[in-house]
Scaffold this active site. Sequence first.
Site, PDB file in Angstrom:
ATOM      1  N   ASP A 271       0.950  -1.168   0.006  1.00 46.31           N
ATOM      2  CA  ASP A 271       0.143   0.042  -0.045  1.00 46.31           C
ATOM      3  C   ASP A 271       0.951   1.249   0.156  1.00 46.31           C
ATOM      4  O   ASP A 271       2.132   1.113   0.437  1.00 46.31           O
ATOM      5  CB  ASP A 271      -0.887   0.293   1.274  1.00 46.31           C
ATOM      6  CG  ASP A 271      -2.093   0.922   1.185  1.00 46.31           C
ATOM      7  OD1 ASP A 271      -2.241   1.884   0.209  1.00 46.31           O
ATOM      8  OD2 ASP A 271      -3.049   0.939   1.824  1.00 46.31           O
TER       9      ASP A 271
HETATM   10  C1  BGC Z   1      -4.894   3.369   0.026  1.00 46.44           C
HETATM   11  C2  BGC Z   1      -5.178   2.240  -1.043  1.00 46.44           C
HETATM   12  C3  BGC Z   1      -4.858   2.941  -2.198  1.00 46.44           C
HETATM   13  C4  BGC Z   1      -3.683   3.732  -2.516  1.00 46.44           C
HETATM   14  C5  BGC Z   1      -3.332   4.344  -3.744  1.00 46.44           C
HETATM   15  C6  BGC Z   1      -3.608   4.117  -0.108  1.00 46.44           C
HETATM   16  O1  BGC Z   1      -3.368   5.327   0.785  1.00 46.44           O
HETATM   17  O2  BGC Z   1      -4.899   2.790   1.273  1.00 46.44           O
HETATM   18  O3  BGC Z   1      -6.410   1.897  -1.090  1.00 46.44           O
HETATM   19  O4  BGC Z   1      -5.104   1.863  -3.418  1.00 46.44           O
HETATM   20  O5  BGC Z   1      -3.516   4.804  -1.670  1.00 46.44           O
HETATM   21  O6  BGC Z   1      -4.308   5.422  -3.815  1.00 46.44           O
END
Ligand code: BGC
Length: 748
Positions: A271
């Site tokens: 993530d």
């Molecule tokens: C979120 C994810 C997301 C990623 C990209 C993160 O902060 O937890 O769910 O896919 O950002 O935007």
Amino acid sequence: MIRPVLMTALLAAATPAPDSLQLNEGNIPQIVEAMTLKEKATLLVGSGFKSMLAGNLGEKGVLVPGAAGTTRAIPRLGIPAVVLSDGPAGVRINPTRKRSPGKTFYATAFPTGTVLASTWNEDMLQEVGSAMGSEALEYGIDVLLGPGMNLMRNPLNGRNFEYYSEDPVLAGKMAAAMIRGIQSRGVGTSAKHFALNNQETNRAGNDARVDDKTARELYLKGFEIAVREAAPWTLMSSYNKINGEYAQSNRWLLTRVLREEWDFGGLVMSDWTGKRDTGAQVAAGNDLMEPGLNSQIREIVRQVRRGVLTESEVDACVTRVLELVVKTPRFREYAYSEEPDLQAHALVAREAAAEGIVLLRNEGVLPFGGDVSTVAVFGVAGYSCILGGTGSGHVNAAHAVQLPDALQARGITAEPALRGIYENYLARNRVSQGMLGAGIPAEFAVDPSPWTGADAAVFVIGRQAGESGDRHVEDDFLLTDIERANLEAISSAFRAAGKKVIVVLNIGGVIETASWKDLADAIVLSWQPGEEGFAALAGILCGETCPSGRLPMTFPIRYSDVPSSENFPYNPEPEDIMGPFKKHRDRGRPNVDFTEYAEKLGVGYRYFSTAGKEVSYPFGFGLSYTVFSYDSISAAVAEDGSAEVRVCVTNRGNAAGKEVVQVYLARPEAAVPEAGAPVTRPALELKGFAKTSLLAPGESQTVTVRIAPYILASFDAESGSWSLPQEPLFLAGPNCAELPLSAGCRDL
Ligand code: BGC
């Protein structure tokens, strides 16, 4: 830092690639062999924030402005960069681009995960997935970052709107259907957030402390179902720790459980923004670091050089990145149109919302009869539907249907002067109609008496929440003082005039309903239903659609009834809300730095049904405009341990409708836990479900629910193994509190 001389020596040692060597599906080992260590490290680290921040930083060199990230290209070996984009409710990219003036790139805001799960309809999710996948494909996206499928451990998790359920079988089956749908268009998915990311407060530092049985039976089971039944191209490892080790560098999670036990053949990406020990991530089997920093490339090279990381560990991750790359549209040089069929997808979004909206209460008021031709719509969200939550789950929608217009299209007029008052309010607060992303202005006090000439009142209560923060009890789980006062005033004024009151809940997560439900003649839970959601809602209010949504979680009476409320952030300090780049210092604070999953299996209905505790609305509940009888059940177990349960239902009412047949494994002997003690053996566990087709009045259908052994089994922590119930007893019915049919098993 490696000195330049050393780095040069290191790179020179790699096998030079013949000029002709270009990546194809059959030559991945040769490509890996030909790569320098620096190239390998480069491939494991995303290209940074360039595409996500293209709106601010500029679009130069960015493939799809607004996409969450990309991998890096290695042109000499024919390896293209592939594009990763959010998210679970549709493609999240910038709707306009400086480099394409006059052209727009809006996407369909599909219903949020919670609405989709409320359909209990796997075919429907597959259809939504297919539409979402084709939209991603036409916008040049290779991997869509969804579905979000963490378990709803607690009603206050700010991201619950993106997730599916408090039950792992429902969440897993729904996610699997969505993944199959998206991937059917040749676009990848990233099931997230693996795993135990059940709170947003300090999400990048929080340590989820959980026992093995609970982790496996609840928090990992949904992912296991998605992996085994839909083979997502990728999984996204979560920010948090699990029992002291970050998920992103957790070998037990990413290699032993995911790959060795579940046979996952895809890629794991981290993530975003949670910078970790990169070498440890690679060693654990976290193949791709997103969004990626240049320092991570140097870190991988350095760790190999120092012998902390082996080159074969790096190669394993590189191979998986290449295996992903060769599957992508970009590698196939798919000529994307940038013109997805938004009209067709809007219809899919509407159909899905129509099946996910849940009718919670109906004292003979819905659907509207011929006597209703005008309604008084109250509530800010009644004029500016909250389509979805905030953060990466947000979609830049092309349009949004508003309730007064959707009612008008069905011959019902929303009081125009009242509409004017709310629209002025929205304009003054600069809320653009229907595009409500973050924050909704608080309700203002209304005097309903001038509007009691309308045939009914509709009061829309809205809630907004999202990434990075959890919800609060006051003014969020509970109604605000103004909402309560408005509801009381509307209810007494309209009832005094002999008119009915309908409450619509345009919310992303569970709220308190027990204390005020009697003030409403009907309660319709629209959730955050996407751009066409309020068209679907109007269809339900007017009887065009027979409601068939069912709750994917419990609505408790009080927040304190939820066992995890003992161990969940309560009114977190602003400093504990994770900003994107914030580093957090571990100060050992409960529910911030660590969270004890002390309730064990006592999550949602597993607790309420075992403890025999009253709820406001039980898991699986939802009313219909017709009634179904549960006529017969039979169950059989095959030699491999799989079970087959057949249930016959009949539509006994006057409207055509669909029923959701739910099958639970019962343990009548499960003991009621002492006050404060965890649930270790739930009395009921959902093992399967089926939605009937649209049944005409008088029509019957027998549904067959097949339960795979790995879903039926329970985990024994001492032996570390799974075992099947000896003589399983299955109960079937319309929700977990109403299970009229039961069957022991004969052999198949
Ligand atoms: C979120 C994810 C997301 C990623 C990209 C993160 O902060 O937890 O769910 O896919 O950002 O935007």
